[in-house]
Design an enzyme around this catalytic site. Structure first.
Site, mmCIF file in Angstrom:
data_model
loop_
_atom_site.group_PDB
_atom_site.id
_atom_site.type_symbol
_atom_site.label_atom_id
_atom_site.label_comp_id
_atom_site.label_asym_id
_atom_site.label_seq_id
_atom_site.Cartn_x
_atom_site.Cartn_y
_atom_site.Cartn_z
ATOM 1 N N PHE A 140 0.852 -1.186 0.000
ATOM 2 C CA PHE A 140 0.000 0.000 0.000
ATOM 3 C C PHE A 140 0.888 1.236 0.000
ATOM 4 O O PHE A 140 1.621 1.487 0.947
ATOM 5 C CB PHE A 140 -0.939 0.057 1.215
ATOM 6 N N ASP A 225 9.288 2.914 1.923
ATOM 7 C CA ASP A 225 8.105 3.708 2.252
ATOM 8 C C ASP A 225 7.862 3.539 3.747
ATOM 9 O O ASP A 225 7.319 2.524 4.188
ATOM 10 C CB ASP A 225 6.898 3.237 1.433
ATOM 11 N N LYS A 254 2.470 11.090 7.401
ATOM 12 C CA LYS A 254 1.658 10.797 8.592
ATOM 13 C C LYS A 254 2.145 11.536 9.841
ATOM 14 O O LYS A 254 1.844 12.702 10.009
ATOM 15 C CB LYS A 254 1.581 9.278 8.772
#
Ligand SMILES: *Cc1c(COP(=O)(O)O)cnc(C)c1O
Length: 400
Positions: A140, A225, A254
């Protein structure tokens, strides 16, 4: 107004691209949130790890307020007095020579993919537009057309082609598959060190090290990532640190704002990020003084409050306690730091009903895929609060 009023508004006037729990939150502080009826809940999702510092951390709120009084946005057409400080903070904290600020995680992923392609042509000498990037099944990395082009999840992808070419998908955790997929046109391998959205999937020990070494031997960039795993979540500053891997490019987002604003960044050294020339890439809001002031404060909190160490210690404690819960539904408890997945057996009837029951116990957690409950509280959580939650979680996992 009762909850149903707000739920109906959302469902009538908003696209239905999420399936949220029906709890209407109106306040948050630290690890706690409150709904419009005054019920309190322990936040065990942390906005998918964007709230590592907790809700409305006072230091980050103050930085935001102070900067609001001065200037919020300059655009990168002009310089501002926060951006350089943000760069320096990122560099001092991570050891990378440079960074490039964006907003959402998906934008930062795109930014990394673009520079990896450019590096492939300008440095490695891959023939024009032949560059390949290897990714893992179950990944993802966000929601743009290019990123879903290399998703292996039909729900993320199937309705939205045609797709961006240039990506190869290999099984996650399989080093030999990476070796076999690398060829002279390979510019990069991009991985999540732990696949969060895929259900907290931890690759076999040595995998990240092995991929990093393969990349080095074959003049291929290794991109991590760390948007979800980074900034302390897994018990180190970066999940790659567990295998002493220093990726050529690390992507963060985030928790980089502690939940205040969308802030992301690509980290790399000068021979890579220095490849971007004026006009080749940009963002109106990326690197705004408001974002930079908030980003610096959010990083300060991670350091000052030793959030990676807290996640390490409390994560081990919590995983051990969860593993002791006698429940016929549990297939496996796994995690690193405070990124924890409880995988239920297929016959348990799906994780969703357990998350709904947890809500009734004052705990907000979210299923990821069908059978995994993710526990990822803010890293500022106290052990006593985990101890408050454990019997409630046990009760729910022991439902028929
Ligand atoms: C959340 C996430 C993204 C996407 O970030 P957005 O800010 O939602 O665009 C990318 N990669 C990983 C690993 C993530 O967890």
């Amino acid at each position: 107004m009762n909850s149903q009023y707000y739920i109906d508004l959302e469902d009538k006037y908003g696209a239905h691209n999420y399936k949220p729990l029906d709890v209407v939150l109106t306040k948050g502080e630290g690890v706690w949130v409150e709904d419009i009826d005054g019920n309190r809940y322990l936040d065990f999702l942390s906005a998918y790890s964007a709230l590592n510092q907790g809700h409305r951390h006072p230091k980050i709120v103050k930085a935001l307020q102070d900067q609001l009084e001065r200037i919020t946005l300059t655009s990168r057409a002009f310089r501002n007095d926060q951006l350089g400080l943000f760069y320096k903070k990122l560099s001092d904290m991570t050891g990378y020579q440079m960074s490039l600020p964006m907003n959402s995680g998906a934008e930062a992923v795109e930014t990394a993919l673009k520079v990896a392609r450019k590096w492939g042509y300008a440095v490695k000498g891959i023939p024009k537009y032949e560059a390949e990037i290897i990714v893992a099944a179950g990944n993802f990395h966000g929601r743009t057309i290019t990123i879903i082009s290399f998703s292996s999840e039909p729900l993320y992808k199937d309705a939205f082609g045609p797709f961006t070419p240039g990506f190869k998908i290999v099984p996650f955790g399989d080093l030999e598959a990476v070796r076999a997929a690398i060829n002279p046109n390979t510019a990069a391998v991009m991985l999540e060190p732990i696949q969060g959205e895929n259900g907290v999937i931890i690759p076999p020990e040595g995998y990240l090290r092995g991929v990093a070494d393969l990349c080095k031997q074959n003049q291929v960039l290794f991109i991590a990532d760390e948007i979800q795993t980074g900034l302390g979540r897994t018990g180190k500053l970066f999940a790659s640190d567990y295998e002493k891997v220093r990726p050529d490019i690390t992507i963060i987002g985030k928790a980089l704002s502690g939940g205040m604003l969308p802030i992301s960044a690509v980290l790399a050294d000068e021979p890579i990020l220095g490849l971007y020339q004026p006009s080749e890439h940009g963002s109106t809001f990326g690197g705004s003084p408001l974002a930079c002031a908030v980003g610096i404060a959010a990083l300060d909190v991670i350091e000052e409050e030793n959030l990676p160490e807290r996640a390490f210690t409390l994560g081990n404690y919590f995983i051990d306690r969860l593993s002791e819960i006698p429940s016929a539904h549990i297939k496996e408890v796994r995690g690193r730091g405070l990124l924890i997945g409880v995988e239920l057996k297929p016959e348990a009837g799906g994780a969703r009903r357990f998350c709904e029951a947890l809500q009734g116990e004052g705990i907000l957690a979210k299923e990821t895929h069908d059978h995994v409950i993710r526990f990822a509280p803010p890293l500022i959580i106290e052990q006593e609060t985990l101890d408050w939650a454990l019997p409630r979680i046990a009760k729910v996992l022991q439902m028929p």
